[in-house]
Design a protein around this motif. Sequence first.
Motif, PDB file in Angstrom:
ATOM      1  N   ARG A 105      11.884 -21.899 -32.520  1.00 11.73           N
ATOM      2  CA  ARG A 105      11.957 -23.359 -32.570  1.00 11.73           C
ATOM      3  C   ARG A 105      12.697 -23.828 -33.829  1.00 11.73           C
ATOM      4  O   ARG A 105      13.520 -24.744 -33.787  1.00 11.73           O
TER       5      ARG A 105
ATOM      6  N   GLU B 124      16.331 -23.268 -33.410  1.00  8.65           N
ATOM      7  CA  GLU B 124      16.895 -24.263 -32.490  1.00  8.65           C
ATOM      8  C   GLU B 124      17.168 -25.572 -33.223  1.00  8.65           C
ATOM      9  O   GLU B 124      18.232 -26.183 -33.063  1.00  8.65           O
ATOM     10  N   ARG B 125      16.206 -26.015 -33.998  1.00  9.23           N
ATOM     11  CA  ARG B 125      16.349 -27.284 -34.712  1.00  9.23           C
ATOM     12  C   ARG B 125      17.404 -27.199 -35.812  1.00  9.23           C
ATOM     13  O   ARG B 125      18.075 -28.183 -36.100  1.00  9.23           O
TER      14      ARG B 125
ATOM     15  N   PRO C 219      19.874 -30.322 -34.744  1.00  6.90           N
ATOM     16  CA  PRO C 219      18.794 -31.224 -35.180  1.00  6.90           C
ATOM     17  C   PRO C 219      18.545 -32.382 -34.227  1.00  6.90           C
ATOM     18  O   PRO C 219      17.444 -32.939 -34.186  1.00  6.90           O
TER      19      PRO C 219
END
Length: 246
Positions: free
Chosen positions: A232, A235-236, A240
Motif C-alpha cells: 500500500r 502504491e501511494r 499519491p
Amino acid sequence: MTDDTAADKADERTDGSRRSGMASLANEDFSVIDAIGGPRGVIESMLPGVVFVVLFVATRDLQITVMVAAAIAVIQVAVRLVQRQSVLGALTGVLAVGICLVWAWFSHDARNYYLPGFLINSFWIIVLAVSLIARIPGIGVLVEFIRNPATDHFRQWLAAWRSDRQLLNAYMIVSGLWIGVFALRLGIQIPMYLTNHVGWLGTARLIMGVPLFALAIWVSWLVIATPLHRHRIEERRRDPQAERTD
C-alpha cells in the motif's frame, strides 16, 4: 468461502466502512470481530444450525425441525427490516439455510442438511488449488479486487500485485491455509455423515464454522498484514492521487 455462509458473507457494516467475511482482509484496520460480523452476526449465523441439531436430536422429527429452523432464519431477516438495518448478509444466510433445509426435507434425511456444505468446501478446495498451480492465488485475487476492482486493464492490475514477491508469497501461503481449513472440515465431517451421527455432525459443523473461521482469518491477516501494508505504501508513493477502495 465457508460452509457457514453467514461467517463468510461479505456485507458491509451499517457505517458502510467495514467489511466482514473474507472481504475484511482488505481492510487496512483489520478486526476479527468485524470479520465474523460482530456479535449479532455470530448469533444470526449459528442460531439456525444450533436449533436444527438440538431439535432434531431431541425430537427426531425432521419436518418440525426444518420448519422451526426456517422460521428462525426468516424472523432474523424480518427483525432487520423492522429495524431498518442492512439485510444483505441476513438474506444471504437465509438463502444458504434454505438450500440446506430444502435438501434435507426432500431427501427425508436430516444428514443432508449438511451436504451443501460439503459441496461448497470441495468447490473452494478445487478453485484455490488450481489458483495455486497457476500462481494466481485465489485469496490474493479476492483481496486485491476488493481493494482496487479490475474493471479494465486486467493484465496490468494482475501484474501490479503479483510482481510484489513478498505479497504474492503471502497470498500463496494464505490460499494454502484455506485449502487446509476446507479439507479439515471434510475430513472430520464426512465420516460422521457416512456413519449417520447427526448430532456429532451438527456439533462439528458449528465448531468448524464461525470459531474455526475466526481463527483462520486471524492467521491469514497475520501472514499478509506486513507485505500488504508495504505494498500500500509503495502504491501511494508511486501514485499519491490514486483513489482506492481501501
